[in-house]
Design an enzyme around this catalytic site. Structure first.
Site, PDB file in Angstrom:
ATOM      1  N   THR A 194       4.237   1.656   2.463  1.00 38.11           N
ATOM      2  CA  THR A 194       5.540   2.350   1.474  1.00 38.11           C
ATOM      3  C   THR A 194       6.363   3.416   2.631  1.00 38.11           C
ATOM      4  OG1 THR A 194       4.490   1.375  -0.852  1.00 38.11           O
ATOM      5  CG2 THR A 194       6.705   3.265  -0.267  1.00 38.11           C
ATOM      6  N   ALA A 195       5.301   4.273   2.317  1.00 39.81           N
ATOM      7  CA  ALA A 195       6.040   5.450   3.286  1.00 39.81           C
ATOM      8  C   ALA A 195       6.073   5.411   4.537  1.00 39.81           C
ATOM      9  CB  ALA A 195       4.998   6.704   3.241  1.00 39.81           C
ATOM     10  N   GLY A 200       0.667  -1.170   0.360  1.00 38.23           N
ATOM     11  CA  GLY A 200       0.164  -0.203   0.047  1.00 38.23           C
ATOM     12  C   GLY A 200       0.758   0.954   0.096  1.00 38.23           C
ATOM     13  N   CYS A 201       0.608   2.764  -0.569  1.00 44.20           N
ATOM     14  CA  CYS A 201       1.330   3.652  -0.478  1.00 44.20           C
ATOM     15  C   CYS A 201       1.558   3.731   0.474  1.00 44.20           C
ATOM     16  CB  CYS A 201       0.035   4.585  -1.167  1.00 44.20           C
ATOM     17  SG  CYS A 201      -1.237   5.220  -0.764  1.00 44.20           S
ATOM     18  N   TYR A 202       0.621   3.836   1.956  1.00 48.27           N
ATOM     19  CA  TYR A 202       0.884   4.753   3.308  1.00 48.27           C
ATOM     20  C   TYR A 202       2.526   3.814   3.739  1.00 48.27           C
ATOM     21  CZ  TYR A 202      -2.491   8.728   3.887  1.00 48.27           C
ATOM     22  OH  TYR A 202      -3.553   9.156   4.014  1.00 48.27           O
TER      23      TYR A 202
END
Length: 347
Positions: free
Chosen positions: A153-154, A149-151
């Site tokens: 990843t960060a 997921g994008c969150y």
């Protein structure tokens, strides 16, 4: 040439995969599919992808997708498992949805409303575990890959080095992250209208209910070698793309600022897609737009004894589509960064 199909090409993530594949020297773009937009000219939905503007979107079926070397699934959660099961085992299937990310069935059933489909190799090559091994070791030769997921990843790439090195503790991790509106997908939603978003920031998914919470805890637990406890508050920012995640954790006893910094230096010294900024510089979402890079910075707040790590990522590129192409490269034995932009777009 490798033939690749993209299911869900009419959405933001699917179109971003197509954009990256158009610049990949080893890939020929095959079928582009959609659900409600099937039968539509691709250029009517993605006019920026001029080379394929006259393609007509086909229905998302296993019959249309079969016969390609690689199939990217950019579908809503719960929709990937049935399609993947109908594709040959020899096909590399890269799922950008959540269906195969979680290892614990209880985590899935707590946060999602479809049956648990299982777990695939996790497509975050740079994620360091407590034993020092990184995620790419599971991707070479894989035929099924779950894109993070994008969150997650960060957040994961922001803090994992400190947990793996033992300079940060996993029991009290606090995350506040801001995302652009493209993270919510392309469907029309009243709260995402320009007049609602411009000039305003707002929290959502507050109180541990955001679906990326168990994935973040799973990754940070892997890095720490013990269970991580995460308080995650996402916010919506008035920008189309990008995530800025601020992550804090208690510093381990005896760890000083130099030891904290060194953990990140060691973890990311040779990573082409994660850039640890020079001391004193801080990540900005605008610096990673359109790139497959994560910009990271870390410091120690000595007054309160907490490590503070910040990461910026383009949620559609490294946060989704770029990670998918990076995973495909590793699965097929290609150089990891083939076809991936390693510079942002500015202004």
């Amino acid at each position: 040439m490798i033939t690749a199909a993209v299911a869900g090409a009419s959405g933001y993530a699917g179109a971003e995969i197509v954009r990256l594949l158009l610049g990949h020297p080893k890939v020929e773009v095959g079928a582009l599919t959609a659900a409600g937009n099937a039968g539509t000219r691709f250029g009517d939905l993605a006019p920026h992808l001029t080379p394929l503007a006259d393609r007509v979107l086909e229905p998302t079926t296993a019959e249309v997708l079969a016969g390609h070397d690689v199939v990217f699934l950019a579908l809503p959660h719960g929709h990937s498992a049935a399609i993947a099961a109908a594709l040959p085992e020899s096909t590399v299937v890269v799922d950008c949805g959540a269906d195969f990310r979680l290892r614990d069935e209880a985590d899935w059933t707590t946060y999602y409303d479809t049956p648990f489909a299982g777990t695939w190799p996790y497509g975050m090559p740079e994620l360091v575990g407590h034993d020092g091994a990184k995620g790419r070791t599971h991707l070479a030769g894989a035929r099924r890959v779950a894109v993070p997921g994008c969150y997650p990843t960060a957040v994961s790439l922001a803090l994992a080095p400190g947990l793996a090195a033992g300079v940060a503790l996993p029991d009290d991790v606090v995350v506040v992250a801001a995302s652009g509106t493209s993270g919510a997908g392309r469907s029309v939603k009243p709260h995402l209208l320009g007049s609602e978003v411009m000039g305003a920031m707002s929290p959502y998914g507050v109180g541990g209910v955001h679906r990326h919470t168990p994935e973040i805890e799973q990754n940070l637990s892997l890095a720490a070698g013990s269970p991580a406890s995460v308080s995650f508050t996402p916010t919506l920012a008035p920008m189309p793309r990008g995530i800025l995640a601020t992550v804090t954790a208690k510093v381990a006893p005896g760890a000083d600022a130099a030891a904290v910094r060194q953990a990140w230096v060691d973890a990311y010294a040779d990573e082409p897609c994660v850039h640890l900024l020079p001391e004193g510089s801080w990540p900005r979402t605008g610096d990673v737009v359109g790139s497959n890079l994560v910009h990271v910075q870390v410091t120690l707040d000595e007054r309160v004894g907490r490590v503070v790590a910040v990461a910026a990522v383009d949620n559609l590129t490294k946060g989704t589509a770029g990670a998918a192409v990076q995973a495909m490269n590793l699965a097929l034995g290609l150089p990891e960064t083939t076809g991936l932009p390693l510079a942002g777009v500015a202004p």
